[in-house]
Design an enzyme around this catalytic site. Structure first.
Site, PDB file in Angstrom:
ATOM      1  N   LYS A  14      -7.919  -2.883 -11.540  1.00 46.63           N
ATOM      2  CA  LYS A  14      -7.281  -4.222 -11.139  1.00 46.63           C
ATOM      3  C   LYS A  14      -7.050  -5.344 -12.114  1.00 46.63           C
ATOM      4  CE  LYS A  14      -5.857  -6.717  -6.859  1.00 46.63           C
ATOM      5  NZ  LYS A  14      -5.950  -6.655  -5.430  1.00 46.63           N
ATOM      6  N   SER A  47      -2.322  -6.218  -2.766  1.00 47.45           N
ATOM      7  CA  SER A  47      -1.957  -6.474  -4.306  1.00 47.45           C
ATOM      8  C   SER A  47      -2.615  -5.506  -5.143  1.00 47.45           C
ATOM      9  CB  SER A  47      -2.539  -7.930  -4.568  1.00 47.45           C
ATOM     10  OG  SER A  47      -3.841  -8.056  -4.463  1.00 47.45           O
ATOM     11  N   SER A  52      -5.391  -6.034   0.752  1.00 52.96           N
ATOM     12  CA  SER A  52      -5.009  -5.545  -0.637  1.00 52.96           C
ATOM     13  C   SER A  52      -5.495  -4.316  -1.403  1.00 52.96           C
ATOM     14  CB  SER A  52      -5.199  -6.754  -1.686  1.00 52.96           C
ATOM     15  OG  SER A  52      -4.448  -7.948  -1.359  1.00 52.96           O
TER      16      SER A  52
END
Length: 480
Positions: A78, A152, A176
């Site tokens: 990420k 996210s 997320s």
């Protein structure tokens, strides 16, 4: 399925370890799939093709290859976690394009275990919102390209769901990991506090955020968690991750499973299909011999406000280091509200303590709680970062209200695919279901499993048991 794409991390590591396949071959096949699919999905902010092949070649020469738990496994990171030599952009034009001088500790541990970092996955700006789109592009669910991947960690979940990598690293401050895992039909685990090194931003959104694995199966999630946690990482020493029960049984004795579909946010409707997924999970667990019953989670009315205050304040802390002129308007508004919340003293440690006390009482009678992961399908895949703050927040709250309680509590929670009902979903408003790979027009369902601190292994064992009884499609159609 051909070659090495679509295989599990466990399968790849075993084959590489005995030199059945070279790491370069595994990495090259995944890079080719990324080249074919990612123009449609948008999972990656940056693909590290040349570097990944170099790292794969270097790995092949190691004498201890068989001892590496993730030998040759491609992994995506990420893009809010530093990767040495690469800029960490956090989905924002306001962040510097300066290469990181060192890997984040979680990235270092993955590399040390033999994993090959193949790319940096897309996130919304500063990882604030529950849809993944930014100045760098829009990320879509591989199951239905008209829908958002969630956020996210949307890029990480989409990459796994499309088979572009078998595992990916995400993090979770308000859901997320679990929200995009549910939106993309994969398994995502938010560990409890202290299990995996966090070190996220200024203070990890008032210590709500944790790093964790996203995978297609329970075995891979367990393997990755063991690597991320390391020695003495806070996992329950009495049930080491090295040995999930071979038959899928979660425990030697039946567990007390509570089913609750009541939404933490008053007045937010829950799609009947998501409620049905909870009931179906209960039926399978009861058939496995567990004691299953309905018991509503003890959500207090102030719970949402307490979590949102930390969400806002965390954004303010992150944005304070950046040029506001380069931030999206919704981010500037979020940060301004966060500054107001901070000045007003609305982030109070006592809120977390009160919530934990309620949970401790509830879990004297239950071992695991099962809820929906989402209240409805993910929103359309649009340029949400160009829309107003209120539209973004309302959309997020309406479709993903079940995750934040467990960030506030700092308890482990897992998003698990449910294969029994792939809901037919009409094309998103203003668009049509694309004909590119993976645009099936059908979205997976997901349930959330929650356990008290130290329960990561219990959740993974239950996930393995459910996977054995009702296996889900590990990747989206036409994506593996």
């Amino acid at each position: 399925m051909t070659g090495w794409t679509g295989r599990t991390a466990t399968e790849i590591a075993a084959a590489v370890g005995v030199r059945q396949v070279a790491p370069r071959e595994v990495v090259a096949e995944h890079l080719a799939l990324i080249e074919r699919l990612d123009p449609h999905v948008g999972a990656f902010r940056k693909v590290l093709a040349e570097r990944a092949l170099h790292d794969a070649d270097a790995l092949a020469g190691r004498a201890d290859l068989a001892a590496l738990p993730l030998a040759g496994v491609p992994v995506a990171i990420k893009d809010n976690l530093p990767v040495e030599g690469e800029a960490t952009r956090h989905g924002s034009a306001a962040t510097p394009d300066t290469p990181a001088t060192a890997d984040h500790e979680t990235v270092r541990r993955l590399r040390a275990a033999g994993a090959v970092v193949i790319g940096l996955t897309a996130v919304p700006e500063l990882c604030i919102f529950g849809t993944t789109d930014s100045v760098f592009g829009t990320t879509r669910s591989p199951w239905d390209l008209s829908r958002s991947s969630g956020g996210s960690s949307g890029g990480s979940a989409a990459a796994v769901a499309a088979g572009m990598v078998p595992i990916a690293l995400g993090n979770d401050g308000m859901g997320s990991i679990r929200i995009p895992s549910a939106s993309c039909g994969v398994l995502g685990l938010k560990p409890g506090a202290g299990v995996v090194p966090a070190d996220l931003g200024v203070d990890g959104w008032s210590q709500m955020a944790e790093n964790g694995p996203i995978a297609t199966c329970a075995a891979d999630a367990g393997l990755m968690l063991r690597v991320l946690a390391g020695d003495g990482g806070g996992l329950d020493a009495g049930a080491g991750l090295t040995s999930l029960p071979a038959d899928g049984a979660a425990d030697a004795v039946p567990l007390r499973i509570a089913l609750s579909a009541r939404c933490p946010g008053p007045g937010i409707p829950v799609d009947p299909a998501h409620t049905a997924a909870v009931r179906d999970t209960g039926r399978h667990l009861a058939a496995a011999g567990h004691r299953v019953g309905r018991a509503e989670a003890p959500y207090p009315l102030w719970l949402g406000a307490a979590a949102v205050a930390r969400w806002l304040a965390g954004t303010a802390a992150e944005a304070a280091r950046l040029d506001p002129a380069l931030l999206a308007a919704r981010t500037r508004r979020h940060a301004a509200l966060g500054r107001a919340v901070t000045r007003a003293g609305l982030v109070r440690p006592g809120q977390r303590t009160r919530w934990q006390e309620r949970l401790e009482h509830f879990f004297t009678e239950h071992d695991v709680l099962v809820t929906p992961t989402l209240a409805r399908p993910a929103p359309p895949a649009e340029r949400w970062h160009t829309r107003g703050w209120a539209a973004n927040v309302l959309s997020n709250i309406r479709y993903a209200p079940f995750s934040h309680p467990w960030n506030l509590a700092r308890w482990p929670a897992l998003a698990l695919p449910v294969p029994v009902a792939l809901i037919p979903v009409a094309p998103a408003a203003g668009g049509s279901v694309a004909s590119a790979p993976g645009a099936a027009g059908r979205l997976p369902l997901s349930v959330q499993l929650v356990a008290p601190p130290g329960g990561e292994l219990r959740l993974l064992a239950l996930a393995a048991e459910l996977e054995r009884r009702r296996p889900w499609p590990r990747t989206a159609p036409e994506a593996g």
